[in-house]
Design an enzyme around this catalytic site. Structure first.
Site, PDB file in Angstrom:
ATOM      1  N   ASP A 194      -0.160  11.658   1.480  1.00  0.00           N
ATOM      2  CA  ASP A 194      -0.818  11.473   0.356  1.00  0.00           C
ATOM      3  C   ASP A 194      -2.517  11.719   0.857  1.00  0.00           C
ATOM      4  O   ASP A 194      -2.378  12.158   2.191  1.00  0.00           O
ATOM      5  CB  ASP A 194      -0.723   9.867   0.090  1.00  0.00           C
ATOM      6  CG  ASP A 194      -1.348   9.200  -1.316  1.00  0.00           C
ATOM      7  OD1 ASP A 194      -2.093  10.385  -2.006  1.00  0.00           O
ATOM      8  OD2 ASP A 194      -1.464   8.097  -1.506  1.00  0.00           O
ATOM      9  N   ASP A 235      -7.059  12.824  -6.015  1.00  0.00           N
ATOM     10  CA  ASP A 235      -7.263  12.490  -7.430  1.00  0.00           C
ATOM     11  C   ASP A 235      -8.232  11.216  -7.457  1.00  0.00           C
ATOM     12  O   ASP A 235      -8.627  10.770  -6.488  1.00  0.00           O
ATOM     13  CB  ASP A 235      -5.847  12.009  -8.021  1.00  0.00           C
ATOM     14  CG  ASP A 235      -4.820  11.169  -7.052  1.00  0.00           C
ATOM     15  OD1 ASP A 235      -5.096  11.270  -5.880  1.00  0.00           O
ATOM     16  OD2 ASP A 235      -4.389  10.237  -7.878  1.00  0.00           O
ATOM     17  N   GLY A 291      -2.626   4.960 -10.019  1.00  0.00           N
ATOM     18  CA  GLY A 291      -3.339   3.836 -10.565  1.00  0.00           C
ATOM     19  C   GLY A 291      -2.504   2.791 -11.042  1.00  0.00           C
ATOM     20  O   GLY A 291      -2.935   1.993 -11.821  1.00  0.00           O
TER      21      GLY A 291
HETATM   22  N1  GUN Z   1      -1.210   5.645  -3.921  1.00  0.00           N
HETATM   23  C1  GUN Z   1      -1.053   4.694  -4.839  1.00  0.00           C
HETATM   24  N2  GUN Z   1      -1.644   4.935  -6.076  1.00  0.00           N
HETATM   25  C2  GUN Z   1      -2.205   6.103  -5.929  1.00  0.00           C
HETATM   26  C3  GUN Z   1      -3.007   6.992  -6.819  1.00  0.00           C
HETATM   27  O1  GUN Z   1      -3.356   6.647  -7.716  1.00  0.00           O
HETATM   28  N3  GUN Z   1      -3.191   8.215  -6.034  1.00  0.00           N
HETATM   29  C4  GUN Z   1      -2.886   8.551  -4.813  1.00  0.00           C
HETATM   30  N4  GUN Z   1      -3.267   9.871  -4.590  1.00  0.00           N
HETATM   31  N5  GUN Z   1      -2.288   7.763  -4.213  1.00  0.00           N
HETATM   32  C5  GUN Z   1      -1.922   6.531  -4.397  1.00  0.00           C
END
Ligand code: GUN
Length: 708
Positions: A104, A139, A212
């Site tokens: 992430d 994002d 989100g």
């Molecule tokens: N981890 C939990 N929700 C999100 C999200 O909306 N975007 C990202 N990049 N990681 C997340």
């Protein structure tokens, strides 16, 4: 502990491709091809905190069969030591994990802490330079409590960053393109359109996480969660796996998978363990409240809640994390099995009773199935019904909510739109039906009750024979069709319906309410059935004509032409096994589910009867009730192989009729419409348009087999 061999990298040309192996409505068993192995979905990515490894990644690979995990590139980027190790030796070496590594980007940290210190291009380049398999762009997290303006900004700013992110990812790293938009269905739809179509030099996002949603899950706002999922899926290209970002509670797996989620991630297994909580498929329980284990696991064998409470915090966290991971993995395996068996919806239905919040969501979902809305949510729901194979072998458990199951809705819709009252009768007369005979108070197999209806038909030839089932009346011609003939439940489910209006309303759906109605409860046949070849032949023909119309979309008049000279062979249990026209064997009813298996001769006749243009992606088609047997048109290069019986692979398809039903017969043709093969589609026409890997049509027989 036995070690598991390292994975094989995928073929160069398959990198990042997703294939669908099996499906049940929107749910699918898939394979994602990566440089660190082929991973099977639906799957869980355990979250690894590089600073705090409760279970070592290597152990996850060896002991828990974890094929891919997720960690946070921003946490590594912020930590000088980790950063330099990751850049010099690669992320797989840093974590000591041979499988696929997903990362992430720091967006979640920006949601928790307000901001991050890295830019969109830098964080993607960093993930690429660590050798990550699937990275995530930076994002903009759209919180559900944001104003519409703020959420619109989250959607557009995320989309604006797509190009720079896809460029920075380079050729080797795949990229997550998250969908934002809060709880607004139209914004989710827009986000999906923007992210799904983003492309730089042929490179597109490989996976679409739904972002989100963590605050919704924390607040158990599951109805909105699933509404978002359906709205997002409406415009997402079907060749990309969908990841439910931050969702790792097994309670949510069956319903999410039934609606098309392929990937989950979980920090819950470790976080809950540190907090002395155990995950179960029915919710979370506290260690302090337990005298015995509600769900067992390898980690907890020979231990009691009391003995675990007495452990040090570190040992306890470790054991509970192992247990949580085991339970999570077991629930996912159960879901995958349910997809393979065609019972994922039933599992979601059962699990929905575990929580009032989940129940609310499920009931909302059933309302949508019953009466889909006009927006993207309704579109997804209709697509889910249309892609559910209506026929299932094996039992169908009757329950109060059976009529909302997508495959049941599908067969009922096909019956209502494609079944027609016969226009000619066993005594060779033609003309409208004069009455309805309803067989009731009787369970399958209904063919063992033929004497009563033959006796009635011999007196009154122009009779439409119907059978009353707990999920509505069906024509006798479909008596061996699953799910009706496989409904299971106590004897009482077959009791006659006492309310005349209910019967009239149900018959009205099939255009039969104006005819005089006779209701009988037939006895089982005695040894000899009255001499009645003409009636039996007529019943057999009605059955084949109706199945060709209902399941293959062949116009009843064309189906009559196909069966004009029909003869059939029956089994010892009085079931039709082969149907011939003249000297040619044209089809066989399938004994497992009552469906139709064509032969090449039958496929060729059905193809000649289909006058509509050869399907081509992007061209609109007629959408009449009977569009003709569905066809898949393939590229010239594939014709010699498919014509000899090889399967049709995605990537070699020029067009597919939109009324293709996964699991029901289709033809394979060339661009002039000439028959090449026939078989069973595994995917829908939309998936055939987008997917580039895997089998699209399992071919039963090629048309060129005899060296033509
Ligand atoms: N981890 C939990 N929700 C999100 C999200 O909306 N975007 C990202 N990049 N990681 C997340």
């Amino acid at each position: 502990m036995a070690t598991r061999p390292d994975p094989e990298p995928c073929r160069e040309q398959d990198l990042g491709l997703f294939e669908i192996i099996q499906r049940d409505g929107a749910a699918r068993i898939g394979k994602l091809h990566t440089k660190h192995g082929m991973v099977t979905t639906p799957m869980l990515l355990p979250v690894i905190n590089p600073n705090l490894r409760t279970i070592e990644p290597r152990e996850m690979w060896d002991k828990y069969g974890i094929e891919a995990l997720i960690t946070n590139s921003y946490v590594i980027w912020k930590h000088e030591d980790l950063k330099s190790q990751a850049l010099s030796n690669g992320i797989h070496s840093l974590l000591d994990f041979p499988g696929a590594v997903i990362t992430d980007s720091g967006t979640f940290q920006s949601y928790v802490y307000g901001d991050v210190e890295v830019g969109p291009e830098e964080i993607v380049s960093f993930q690429r330079d660590m050798g990550v398999d699937v990275g995530t762009m930076l994002d903009v997290f759209g919180r559900p409590d944001m104003s519409r303006d703020e959420l619109e900004h989250a959607v557009s700013e995320t989309a604006n960053r797509s190009e720079i992110s896809l460029s920075a990812a380079g050729p080797d790293m795949q990229l997550n393109g998250p969908i934002q938009g809060g709880t607004h269905a139209d914004l989710r739809d827009e986000s999906s359109l923007l992210m799904g179509s983003a492309e730089v030099d042929g490179k597109r996002f490989a996976i679409h996480p739904i972002g989100g949603i963590v605050p919704l899950m924390e607040q158990q706002r599951y109805k909105e969660l699933f509404e978002i999922l359906l709205a997002s899926k409406a415009s997402l290209p079907p060749d990309r796996p969908v990841h439910f970002f931050g969702c790792g509670h097994p309670l949510l797996f069956p319903m999410s998978i039934a609606l098309g989620v392929d990937i989950f991630d979980s920090a819950a297994y470790a976080i809950f363990a540190r907090d002395d909580r155990l995950l179960t498929p029915e919710g979370t329980v506290k260690l302090d409240d337990l005298e015995e284990w509600p769900f067992h696991s390898h980690a907890l064998y020979s231990k009691t809640p009391k003995s675990v409470r007495a452990m040090s915090h570190e040992d306890r966290s470790r054991i509970l994390a192992e247990h949580n991971l085991e339970v999570t993995q077991a629930e996912l395996a159960k879901c995958r099995e349910a997809v393979r068996k065609g019972t994922i919806w039933e599992l979601a239905e059962r699990r929905s009773h575990s929580s009032p919040y989940l129940r609310e969501a499920f009931v909302w979902l059933q309302d949508q199935l019953d009466d889909p809305d006009d927006g993207p949510v309704g579109e997804s729901v209709l697509r889910m019904i249309a892609s559910s194979n209506p026929l299932r072998s094996g039992g169908e458990q009757l329950g109060e909510e059976i009529e909302y199951r997508p495959h049941i809705l599908h067969i009922q819709a096909l019956l209502a739109t494609r079944w027609r009252v016969p226009g000619s009768w066993w005594d060779s007369s033609a003309g409208p039906a004069e009455r309805v005979l309803l067989l009731e108070g009787t369970s399958p197999p209904w063919r063992n009750k033929k004497s009563a209806l033959i006796e009635h038909l011999s007196r009154e030839p122009r009779t439409v024979v119907m059978i009353s089932t707990p999920i509505g009346p069906i024509p006798y011609s479909l008596e061996d069709l699953s799910p009706w003939c496989h409904l299971t439940g106590p004897d009482g489910i077959w009791q006659p319906i006492s309310d005349d209006h209910e019967i009239r309303d149900a018959l009205d759906e099939l255009g039969l309410s104006q005819l005089p109605l006779t209701r009988i409860t037939p006895e089982d046949d005695l040894d000899e059935i009255p001499d009645s070849e003409d009636i039996r032949d007529w019943l057999d023909r009605c059955s084949i004509v109706d199945k060709l119309s209902v399941l293959c979309s062949i116009h009843p008049l064309d189906a009559c032409k196909m069966t004009d000279e029909m003869t059939c062979r029956r089994s010892r249990t009085d079931r039709v096994v082969n149907v011939s026209s003249g000297d040619s064997h044209i089809l066989s009813p399938r004994l497992t589910d009552g469906g139709i298996s064509l032969t090449v001769e039958g496929a060729s006749i059905a193809n000649d009867l289909n006058a509509s243009p050869t399907p081509e992606f992007g061209k609109t088609e007629d959408d009449s009730d009977f569009s003709g047997i569905p066809r898949v048109c393939i590229v010239d290069d594939a014709i010699p192989f498919v014509g000899k019986g090889r399967n049709v692979m995605h990537g070699y398809i020029l067009g597919a009729d939109s009324h293709i039903i996964p699991g029901q017969p289709c033809l394979v043709v060339d661009s002039k419409g000439t028959l090449v093969a026939h078989g069973t589609p595994l995917t829908s026409h939309l998936e055939m348009q987008f997917l580039r890997k895997g089998i699209a049509v399992k071919v039963r027989d090629g048309a060129f087999k005899q060296g033509q």
